[in-house]
Design a protein around this motif. Structure first.
Motif, PDB file in Angstrom:
ATOM      1  N   VAL A   1       0.828  -1.205   0.000  1.00 29.30           N
ATOM      2  CA  VAL A   1       0.000   0.000   0.000  1.00 29.30           C
ATOM      3  C   VAL A   1       0.864   1.257   0.000  1.00 29.30           C
ATOM      4  CG1 VAL A   1      -1.741   1.302   1.300  1.00 29.30           C
ATOM      5  CG2 VAL A   1      -1.986  -1.161   1.005  1.00 29.30           C
ATOM      6  N   LEU A   2       1.960   1.255   0.750  1.00 30.10           N
ATOM      7  CA  LEU A   2       2.898   2.383   0.717  1.00 30.10           C
ATOM      8  C   LEU A   2       3.362   2.668  -0.712  1.00 30.10           C
ATOM      9  CD1 LEU A   2       5.390   1.923   3.703  1.00 30.10           C
ATOM     10  CD2 LEU A   2       3.891   3.869   3.305  1.00 30.10           C
ATOM     11  N   ILE A   3       3.778   1.634  -1.399  1.00 33.80           N
ATOM     12  CA  ILE A   3       4.288   1.787  -2.763  1.00 33.80           C
ATOM     13  C   ILE A   3       3.182   2.264  -3.702  1.00 33.80           C
ATOM     14  CG2 ILE A   3       5.214   0.491  -4.731  1.00 33.80           C
ATOM     15  CD1 ILE A   3       6.740  -1.216  -2.515  1.00 33.80           C
ATOM     16  N   LEU A   4       1.998   1.700  -3.583  1.00 34.31           N
ATOM     17  CA  LEU A   4       0.857   2.111  -4.403  1.00 34.31           C
ATOM     18  C   LEU A   4       0.483   3.568  -4.141  1.00 34.31           C
ATOM     19  CD1 LEU A   4      -1.501   1.290  -6.332  1.00 34.31           C
ATOM     20  CD2 LEU A   4      -2.791   0.758  -4.261  1.00 34.31           C
ATOM     21  N   PHE A   5       0.390   3.944  -2.870  1.00 32.99           N
ATOM     22  CA  PHE A   5       0.001   5.312  -2.514  1.00 32.99           C
ATOM     23  C   PHE A   5       1.063   6.334  -2.924  1.00 32.99           C
ATOM     24  CE2 PHE A   5      -3.403   4.832   1.036  1.00 32.99           C
ATOM     25  CZ  PHE A   5      -4.135   3.992   0.219  1.00 32.99           C
ATOM     26  N   ARG A   6       2.322   5.924  -2.890  1.00 31.93           N
ATOM     27  CA  ARG A   6       3.403   6.840  -3.282  1.00 31.93           C
ATOM     28  C   ARG A   6       3.211   7.307  -4.719  1.00 31.93           C
ATOM     29  NH1 ARG A   6       9.156   4.363  -2.663  1.00 31.93           N
ATOM     30  NH2 ARG A   6       8.261   2.940  -4.162  1.00 31.93           N
TER      31      ARG A   6
ATOM     32  N   PHE B   1      -0.284   9.861  -4.635  1.00 33.06           N
ATOM     33  CA  PHE B   1      -0.390  11.027  -3.758  1.00 33.06           C
ATOM     34  C   PHE B   1       0.944  11.762  -3.680  1.00 33.06           C
ATOM     35  CE2 PHE B   1      -3.719   8.171  -2.455  1.00 33.06           C
ATOM     36  CZ  PHE B   1      -4.799   9.005  -2.231  1.00 33.06           C
ATOM     37  N   ASP B   2       0.856  13.068  -3.403  1.00 30.29           N
ATOM     38  CA  ASP B   2       2.071  13.861  -3.186  1.00 30.29           C
ATOM     39  C   ASP B   2       2.682  13.537  -1.825  1.00 30.29           C
ATOM     40  OD1 ASP B   2       1.708  15.362  -5.608  1.00 30.29           O
ATOM     41  OD2 ASP B   2       0.177  16.538  -4.566  1.00 30.29           O
ATOM     42  N   VAL B   3       1.801  13.342  -0.827  1.00 27.46           N
ATOM     43  CA  VAL B   3       2.244  13.080   0.544  1.00 27.46           C
ATOM     44  C   VAL B   3       1.445  11.906   1.105  1.00 27.46           C
ATOM     45  CG1 VAL B   3       2.507  14.010   2.878  1.00 27.46           C
ATOM     46  CG2 VAL B   3       2.767  15.531   0.900  1.00 27.46           C
ATOM     47  N   VAL B   4       2.156  10.904   1.590  1.00 21.63           N
ATOM     48  CA  VAL B   4       1.532   9.750   2.233  1.00 21.63           C
ATOM     49  C   VAL B   4       2.047   9.705   3.668  1.00 21.63           C
ATOM     50  CG1 VAL B   4       1.282   7.247   2.251  1.00 21.63           C
ATOM     51  CG2 VAL B   4       1.457   8.474   0.066  1.00 21.63           C
ATOM     52  N   ILE B   5       1.105   9.703   4.619  1.00 25.21           N
ATOM     53  CA  ILE B   5       1.459   9.657   6.036  1.00 25.21           C
ATOM     54  C   ILE B   5       0.968   8.327   6.585  1.00 25.21           C
ATOM     55  CG2 ILE B   5       1.162  10.747   8.286  1.00 25.21           C
ATOM     56  CD1 ILE B   5       0.426  13.349   6.643  1.00 25.21           C
ATOM     57  N   ALA B   6       1.882   7.540   7.127  1.00 22.56           N
ATOM     58  CA  ALA B   6       1.537   6.253   7.729  1.00 22.56           C
ATOM     59  C   ALA B   6       1.895   6.314   9.205  1.00 22.56           C
ATOM     60  CB  ALA B   6       2.294   5.122   7.044  1.00 22.56           C
TER      61      ALA B   6
ATOM     62  N   SER C   1      12.424  -3.201   6.078  1.00 26.50           N
ATOM     63  CA  SER C   1      12.177  -3.016   4.644  1.00 26.50           C
ATOM     64  C   SER C   1      11.079  -1.982   4.403  1.00 26.50           C
ATOM     65  CB  SER C   1      11.832  -4.345   3.968  1.00 26.50           C
ATOM     66  OG  SER C   1      10.653  -4.895   4.498  1.00 26.50           O
ATOM     67  N   ALA C   2      10.124  -1.876   5.318  1.00 25.37           N
ATOM     68  CA  ALA C   2       9.099  -0.822   5.206  1.00 25.37           C
ATOM     69  C   ALA C   2       9.679   0.517   5.629  1.00 25.37           C
ATOM     70  CB  ALA C   2       7.880  -1.162   6.058  1.00 25.37           C
ATOM     71  N   THR C   3      10.437   0.525   6.715  1.00 26.51           N
ATOM     72  CA  THR C   3      11.027   1.766   7.221  1.00 26.51           C
ATOM     73  C   THR C   3      11.915   2.409   6.173  1.00 26.51           C
ATOM     74  OG1 THR C   3      10.973   0.868   9.466  1.00 26.51           O
ATOM     75  CG2 THR C   3      12.353   2.775   9.122  1.00 26.51           C
ATOM     76  N   GLY C   4      12.604   1.596   5.393  1.00 34.20           N
ATOM     77  CA  GLY C   4      13.491   2.111   4.352  1.00 34.20           C
ATOM     78  C   GLY C   4      12.764   2.851   3.244  1.00 34.20           C
ATOM     79  N   LEU C   5      11.463   2.656   3.123  1.00 35.94           N
ATOM     80  CA  LEU C   5      10.689   3.344   2.083  1.00 35.94           C
ATOM     81  C   LEU C   5      10.376   4.796   2.443  1.00 35.94           C
ATOM     82  CD1 LEU C   5       8.100   0.512   1.264  1.00 35.94           C
ATOM     83  CD2 LEU C   5      10.082   1.200  -0.118  1.00 35.94           C
ATOM     84  N   PHE C   6      10.425   5.122   3.731  1.00 37.29           N
ATOM     85  CA  PHE C   6      10.012   6.453   4.173  1.00 37.29           C
ATOM     86  C   PHE C   6      11.086   7.505   3.913  1.00 37.29           C
ATOM     87  CE2 PHE C   6       7.370   3.653   6.832  1.00 37.29           C
ATOM     88  CZ  PHE C   6       6.131   4.153   6.478  1.00 37.29           C
ATOM     89  N   ASP C   7      10.617   8.671   3.443  1.00 33.18           N
ATOM     90  CA  ASP C   7      11.510   9.811   3.241  1.00 33.18           C
ATOM     91  C   ASP C   7      11.789  10.521   4.559  1.00 33.18           C
ATOM     92  OD1 ASP C   7      11.527   9.645   0.305  1.00 33.18           O
ATOM     93  OD2 ASP C   7       9.405  10.173   0.501  1.00 33.18           O
ATOM     94  N   LYS C   8      10.757  10.618   5.390  1.00 33.96           N
ATOM     95  CA  LYS C   8      10.863  11.305   6.685  1.00 33.96           C
ATOM     96  C   LYS C   8      10.214  10.435   7.749  1.00 33.96           C
ATOM     97  CE  LYS C   8      12.552  15.157   4.955  1.00 33.96           C
ATOM     98  NZ  LYS C   8      13.668  15.937   5.413  1.00 33.96           N
ATOM     99  N   LYS C   9      10.779  10.531   8.953  1.00 36.46           N
ATOM    100  CA  LYS C   9      10.273   9.716  10.058  1.00 36.46           C
ATOM    101  C   LYS C   9      10.110  10.599  11.289  1.00 36.46           C
ATOM    102  CE  LYS C   9      13.226   6.274   8.034  1.00 36.46           C
ATOM    103  NZ  LYS C   9      14.020   7.222   7.277  1.00 36.46           N
ATOM    104  N   LEU C  10       8.945  10.499  11.912  1.00 35.67           N
ATOM    105  CA  LEU C  10       8.649  11.258  13.127  1.00 35.67           C
ATOM    106  C   LEU C  10       8.354  10.273  14.247  1.00 35.67           C
ATOM    107  CD1 LEU C  10       6.241  13.829  11.461  1.00 35.67           C
ATOM    108  CD2 LEU C  10       8.534  14.330  12.320  1.00 35.67           C
ATOM    109  N   PHE C  11       9.044  10.435  15.345  1.00 34.79           N
ATOM    110  CA  PHE C  11       8.809   9.590  16.512  1.00 34.79           C
ATOM    111  C   PHE C  11       8.225  10.463  17.612  1.00 34.79           C
ATOM    112  CE2 PHE C  11      10.500   7.723  20.537  1.00 34.79           C
ATOM    113  CZ  PHE C  11       9.708   6.588  20.526  1.00 34.79           C
ATOM    114  N   VAL C  12       6.997  10.126  18.037  1.00 34.70           N
ATOM    115  CA  VAL C  12       6.299  10.891  19.073  1.00 34.70           C
ATOM    116  C   VAL C  12       6.586  10.220  20.408  1.00 34.70           C
ATOM    117  CG1 VAL C  12       4.120  11.832  19.856  1.00 34.70           C
ATOM    118  CG2 VAL C  12       4.501  11.496  17.408  1.00 34.70           C
ATOM    119  N   LYS C  13       7.260  10.957  21.274  1.00 32.28           N
ATOM    120  CA  LYS C  13       7.714  10.410  22.553  1.00 32.28           C
ATOM    121  C   LYS C  13       6.888  10.995  23.701  1.00 32.28           C
ATOM    122  CE  LYS C  13      11.939   9.925  25.240  1.00 32.28           C
ATOM    123  NZ  LYS C  13      13.362  10.237  25.293  1.00 32.28           N
TER     124      LYS C  13
END
Length: 168
Positions: free
Chosen positions: A69-74, A77-82, A92-104
């Motif tokens: 779904v990540l690959i399909l949505f990419r 859409f201009d922006v995909v937020i998962a 292998s999924a994490t490697g697909l992301f351009d940006k990563k946000l960790f909410v602590k």
């Protein structure tokens, strides 16, 4: 742009995702959110803990479908937020992301927020502790993970800071 948002239950992942999709849409981008919870296996295929379904196990998520779904949505859409508890679990999924946000958030904040969450009815204390420990074991990003921003979910998000990171 593919954006991952990870963090423990009740940390503010969905809130942040909604703020971001609103921001991007207001700025003319075709943006969408999807939740890792939408990729949970049927309950009969999920591990149990003390006769309860262990939703807090990475073995509850269909990561192959998540990646598809990540690959399909990419492409659509201009922006995909998962967003999800295990956003950084599958490399292998994490490697697909351009940006990563960790909410602590702190364990204290988690316990307070979780005690106010009645969506699933009563949850025993041992299970709430299990959620926290499972997050500590499986949900936290590894030290080797690159291009990640850790932000506090204790109060309102500093959206200016988040947007600045995403625009780099």
């Amino acid at each position: 742009m593919l954006i991952a948002i990870g963090g423990v239950s009740r940390s503010g992942k969905s809130t942040l995702a909604n703020l971001l999709v609103t921001y991007f849409r207001k700025n003319g981008k075709k943006a969408i959110i999807f939740h890792q919870d939408d990729f949970v296996y049927p309950e009969t295929q999920i591990p149990k803990i003390k006769n309860r379904t262990d939703w807090e196990s990475p073995h509850s998520i269909d990561f192959e479908l998540f990646k598809e779904v990540l690959i399909l949505f990419r492409e659509k859409f201009d922006v995909v937020i998962a967003e999800g508890l295990f956003a950084f679990y599958d490399e292998s999924a994490t490697g697909l992301f351009d940006k990563k946000l960790f909410v602590k958030i702190s364990k204290r904040t988690f316990l307070i927020r979780k005690s106010m969450d009645t969506r699933w009815g009563y949850e025993p204390t041992w299970f709430i502790d299990h959620i926290w420990h499972s997050f500590q074991k499986y949900g936290r990003p590894s030290a080797e993970l690159k291009n990640i921003m850790t932000i506090s979910g204790e109060d309102e998000f500093d959206m200016e800071k988040v947007i600045k990171y995403l625009d780099k």
